[in-house]
Design a protein around this motif. Structure first.
Motif, PDB file in Angstrom:
ATOM      1  N   ILE A 319      -8.714   0.528  -4.060  1.00 48.37           N
ATOM      2  CA  ILE A 319      -8.123  -0.762  -3.728  1.00 48.37           C
ATOM      3  C   ILE A 319      -6.912  -0.944  -4.640  1.00 48.37           C
ATOM      4  O   ILE A 319      -7.045  -0.971  -5.869  1.00 48.37           O
ATOM      5  CB  ILE A 319      -9.109  -1.925  -3.928  1.00 48.37           C
ATOM      6  CG1 ILE A 319     -10.285  -1.815  -2.955  1.00 48.37           C
ATOM      7  CG2 ILE A 319      -8.396  -3.256  -3.744  1.00 48.37           C
ATOM      8  CD1 ILE A 319     -11.341  -2.881  -3.148  1.00 48.37           C
ATOM      9  N   PHE A 320      -5.725  -1.047  -4.038  1.00 46.29           N
ATOM     10  CA  PHE A 320      -4.512  -1.339  -4.797  1.00 46.29           C
ATOM     11  C   PHE A 320      -4.283  -2.846  -4.711  1.00 46.29           C
ATOM     12  O   PHE A 320      -4.211  -3.413  -3.613  1.00 46.29           O
ATOM     13  CB  PHE A 320      -3.321  -0.576  -4.214  1.00 46.29           C
ATOM     14  CG  PHE A 320      -3.272   0.866  -4.643  1.00 46.29           C
ATOM     15  CD1 PHE A 320      -2.343   1.295  -5.590  1.00 46.29           C
ATOM     16  CD2 PHE A 320      -4.161   1.791  -4.118  1.00 46.29           C
ATOM     17  CE1 PHE A 320      -2.305   2.616  -5.991  1.00 46.29           C
ATOM     18  CE2 PHE A 320      -4.129   3.121  -4.511  1.00 46.29           C
ATOM     19  CZ  PHE A 320      -3.197   3.547  -5.453  1.00 46.29           C
ATOM     20  N   CYS A 321      -4.176  -3.470  -5.857  1.00 51.48           N
ATOM     21  CA  CYS A 321      -4.154  -4.934  -5.898  1.00 51.48           C
ATOM     22  C   CYS A 321      -2.977  -5.450  -6.709  1.00 51.48           C
ATOM     23  O   CYS A 321      -2.728  -4.997  -7.836  1.00 51.48           O
ATOM     24  CB  CYS A 321      -5.464  -5.457  -6.495  1.00 51.48           C
ATOM     25  SG  CYS A 321      -5.654  -7.249  -6.393  1.00 51.48           S
ATOM     26  N   ASP A 322      -2.262  -6.406  -6.146  1.00 49.38           N
ATOM     27  CA  ASP A 322      -1.183  -7.097  -6.828  1.00 49.38           C
ATOM     28  C   ASP A 322      -1.775  -8.096  -7.830  1.00 49.38           C
ATOM     29  O   ASP A 322      -2.959  -8.437  -7.756  1.00 49.38           O
ATOM     30  CB  ASP A 322      -0.333  -7.815  -5.770  1.00 49.38           C
ATOM     31  CG  ASP A 322       0.736  -8.693  -6.389  1.00 49.38           C
ATOM     32  OD1 ASP A 322       1.433  -8.220  -7.301  1.00 49.38           O
ATOM     33  OD2 ASP A 322       0.855  -9.866  -5.973  1.00 49.38           O
ATOM     34  N   MET A 323      -0.942  -8.583  -8.740  1.00 45.77           N
ATOM     35  CA  MET A 323      -1.417  -9.525  -9.753  1.00 45.77           C
ATOM     36  C   MET A 323      -0.986 -10.961  -9.446  1.00 45.77           C
ATOM     37  O   MET A 323      -1.770 -11.752  -8.930  1.00 45.77           O
ATOM     38  CB  MET A 323      -0.900  -9.094 -11.137  1.00 45.77           C
ATOM     39  CG  MET A 323      -1.547  -7.816 -11.657  1.00 45.77           C
ATOM     40  SD  MET A 323      -3.276  -8.034 -12.126  1.00 45.77           S
ATOM     41  CE  MET A 323      -3.118  -9.066 -13.569  1.00 45.77           C
ATOM     42  N   VAL A 534      -7.370   3.934   1.335  1.00 43.69           N
ATOM     43  CA  VAL A 534      -6.825   2.851   0.516  1.00 43.69           C
ATOM     44  C   VAL A 534      -6.849   1.517   1.257  1.00 43.69           C
ATOM     45  O   VAL A 534      -6.492   1.426   2.424  1.00 43.69           O
ATOM     46  CB  VAL A 534      -5.381   3.174   0.086  1.00 43.69           C
ATOM     47  CG1 VAL A 534      -4.768   1.993  -0.668  1.00 43.69           C
ATOM     48  CG2 VAL A 534      -5.356   4.430  -0.775  1.00 43.69           C
ATOM     49  N   MET A 535      -7.267   0.496   0.536  1.00 48.40           N
ATOM     50  CA  MET A 535      -7.114  -0.899   0.949  1.00 48.40           C
ATOM     51  C   MET A 535      -6.161  -1.543  -0.055  1.00 48.40           C
ATOM     52  O   MET A 535      -6.261  -1.301  -1.263  1.00 48.40           O
ATOM     53  CB  MET A 535      -8.473  -1.597   0.926  1.00 48.40           C
ATOM     54  CG  MET A 535      -8.432  -3.105   1.105  1.00 48.40           C
ATOM     55  SD  MET A 535     -10.131  -3.775   1.051  1.00 48.40           S
ATOM     56  CE  MET A 535      -9.800  -5.534   0.932  1.00 48.40           C
ATOM     57  N   ALA A 536      -5.207  -2.335   0.439  1.00 48.78           N
ATOM     58  CA  ALA A 536      -4.238  -2.978  -0.448  1.00 48.78           C
ATOM     59  C   ALA A 536      -4.258  -4.482  -0.236  1.00 48.78           C
ATOM     60  O   ALA A 536      -4.415  -4.965   0.888  1.00 48.78           O
ATOM     61  CB  ALA A 536      -2.840  -2.421  -0.195  1.00 48.78           C
ATOM     62  N   ILE A 537      -4.084  -5.224  -1.336  1.00 46.00           N
ATOM     63  CA  ILE A 537      -4.100  -6.691  -1.288  1.00 46.00           C
ATOM     64  C   ILE A 537      -2.862  -7.211  -2.005  1.00 46.00           C
ATOM     65  O   ILE A 537      -2.595  -6.829  -3.150  1.00 46.00           O
ATOM     66  CB  ILE A 537      -5.360  -7.272  -1.951  1.00 46.00           C
ATOM     67  CG1 ILE A 537      -6.622  -6.558  -1.468  1.00 46.00           C
ATOM     68  CG2 ILE A 537      -5.473  -8.762  -1.680  1.00 46.00           C
ATOM     69  CD1 ILE A 537      -7.886  -6.973  -2.206  1.00 46.00           C
TER      70      ILE A 537
END
Length: 588
Positions: A319-323, A534-537
């Motif tokens: 999971i790629f996640c922004d802050m 990959v899941m990205a948010i």
């Protein structure tokens, strides 16, 4: 009279029950495979039955009840020891042979785990316990048929004396499996706690009574156990009891009287075995029908709690996640629920990778407040990550694998503009920040957003000579950026740099042909990861390429319209634990 014998491990049955008129019971343990001559249970035609090994049944003594079984075993051993002793020549004649044995009914229990269930220590322990428990329930329930006077029960099965063997199978699965099974078996597309599927054919003249199959969702059982305040084992045991009673003709849905009869017999068995049990739970309803929020056609369920994640197999490895605006709320803080969701994801084997416009020290600082930084956390100086809008990428062991600097002339122009218009600007150089003058907005970048505290430099030349600048960031009101700053810089740096806006009150200048998505792509190649894993948010325009790259892109509801337009799913806002909700709904 026939005696009931359960195939199981030694000393398995603990039933203290001796009902009047009941068949004489002999207990052993849960043998998990039918003998060669027995027909295969229907569940074996279903995908994913993980058969357990059949234990040896050699030298298993007959006994009735747990304590009696122990005594019987010890007596047998003493008798064998005594037989080896030399006997006096004038000893008494041997006793007459015992009368012929009664015919025995063998109980056979199959215990399986659906193949898509990940290995979970608690579930595997429950499987082992069920090997002992299921024959015990079968024994007591079949005994109860002898003097059953329930008018609501289907009495098709009332006397098992004509059978040599009685068989039942139990399969533990997740919600998805039981929902698909319910749809195929009953035509109902919903999740339930337990399904009991009878295989009994009344007119079939065979020596084996195939009661049927009991399928239990440990996810739903876990929710119900939490609601009732009991353990998962307690709830699974209750469902096994209820499932066997269903197979014997008790159907609580037929009427209120039938429900009372089932409850009465259920409590008799539970009390006999000294097990806990508290009737039907609200959690047995279809969780998919407990709708709370709807976004982009997706239904969420507030009843799904982190505890249920143990029984899911993750759909994504990363999971790629922004802050900012995503993992962090409007106060630039990570909430307890978001933090717990990240821990749960990691416990299920999902790798969390931060992809942000922030500097790495800022991410480490803010996540340290939730104990998510350091070697055991999700970000550290030794972990992979994408920072400064993809201009700095760290790979395995935290090694820098990519760095891109902003053109020095663009930096100079931006710094001059900052001085002339008194608009604060911060220049980012890896783990450091620089500015031309002190300003409350510059301080807020450190105290609110956790970025490294900006060092005030005496001159533009001094700054450009001592540091490589990856990006510069203007701090201004949203109106000032949209009306003046963005139009000006989009034209002034055309072809030499690129304008990025992650926050309404911040405008960034970065090198051309770079983006957070580009940094993610570099890291995926470095780690040999497919985008399908990959899941990205994210929420901002700087997340667009990343969401498009991932197999599933989730844009939070507070995000820009451009970002939401390219996302696969629109989630809740960052102030509504949007990351946690996305993980619980889509990652498992």
């Amino acid at each position: 009279m026939a005696r009931i014998v359960s195939r199981a491990l030694p000393l398995a049955s603990r039933s203290p029950l001796h009902l009047p008129g009941a068949a004489l019971l002999r207990s052993a343990a849960a043998a998990l495979a039918l003998p060669p001559e027995a027909p295969a249970a229907s569940l074996l035609s279903w995908r994913g039955l993980t058969a357990t090994h059949e234990p040896s049944l050699a030298a298993t003594p007959p006994f009735a009840g747990f304590l009696a079984g122990i005594r019987g075993l010890r007596k047998l051993r003493r008798g064998q020891t005594a037989a080896k002793r030399p006997q006096p020549q004038d000893s008494a004649p041997p006793p007459p042979p015992p009368p012929p044995k009664e015919s025995e009914i063998e109980l056979i229990a199959r215990i399986g785990v659906e193949e898509d269930m990940p290995d979970d220590a608690e579930v595997l322990n429950i499987v082992e316990i069920l090997k002992l428990n299921v024959p015990m329930v079968m024994k007591i329930a079949l005994d109860g048929l002898v003097d059953s006077n329930y008018s609501t029960r289907d009495t098709s099965i009332s006397d098992v004396g004509k059978y040599d063997k009685v068989e039942v199978s139990v399969l533990l699965c997740n919600d998805n499996f039981i929902q698909n099974l319910s749809k195929e078996w009953r035509g109902e597309d919903c999740t339930t706690d337990m399904l009991s599927m009878s295989q009994y054919i009344p007119d079939l003249d065979v020596p084996i009574l195939m009661l049927g199959d009991i399928v239990i969702s440990v996810e739903t059982a876990s929710r119900q156990a939490e609601e009732k305040g009991v353990t998962l084992l307690d709830e699974v045991r209750l469902l096994v009891v209820r499932g066997i009673l269903h197979l014997l003709g008790f159907h609580h849905e037929a009427s209120n009287e039938a429900a009372m009869d089932l409850e009465k017999e259920e409590q008799l068995i539970l009390k006999s075995l000294r097990w806990k049990g508290k009737g039907l739970a609200k959690g047995s309803q279809d969780p998919s029908k407990l709708q709370t929020d709807s976004f982009d056609g997706q239904v969420t369920n507030s009843q799904k709690k982190a505890v249920t994640l143990r029984f899911y197999r993750p759909k994504f490895k990363y999971i790629f996640c922004d802050m900012d605006g995503t993992l962090l709320n409007s106060k630039s803080q990570i909430t307890a629920r978001n933090a717990e969701a990240l821990r749960e994801a990691r416990s299920r084997g999902v790798n969390i990778v931060i992809a942000t416009g922030k500097a790495r020290p800022a991410v480490i600082d803010v996540l340290s407040m939730a104990d998510l930084s350091g070697r055991t956390g999700i970000v550290s100086e030794w972990s992979p990550g994408v920072f400064l809008q993809g201009l700095l990428v760290y790979g395995l062991e935290g090694r820098q694998i990519y760095k891109r600097n902003l053109d020095q002339e663009v930096c100079r122009e931006a710094l001059i503009y900052s001085l002339e218009h008194k608009i604060p600007l911060v220049a980012f150089s890896q783990d450091h920040c620089y500015s031309m003058f002190e300003h409350p907005l510059v301080d807020s970048l450190h105290y609110v957003y956790h970025e490294p505290k900006a060092k005030i430099v005496p001159s533009i030349d001094n700054l450009l000579e001592t540091a490589d600048i990856q990006k510069v960031l203007f701090l201004e009101t949203p109106e000032g950026i949209s009306s003046a700053l963005r139009p000006y810089w989009a034209k002034a740096i055309e072809g030499r740099a690129h304008v990025v806006q992650a926050q309404p009150d911040m405008l960034e200048l970065v090198p051309p042909a770079t983006s957070k998505g580009n940094g993610v792509q570099i890291l995926l190649k470095h780690l040999s990861i497919s985008p399908d894993e990959v899941m990205a948010i994210g929420d901002g325009e700087n997340d667009i390429e990343m969401l498009q790259l991932a197999s599933l892109g989730v844009a939070l509801a507070n995000g820009s319209e451009k970002t939401k337009a390219v996302a696969n799913v629109i989630g809740a806002t960052n102030d509504e634990d949007g990351v946690a909700q996305a993980i619980y709904e889509f990652a498992f």
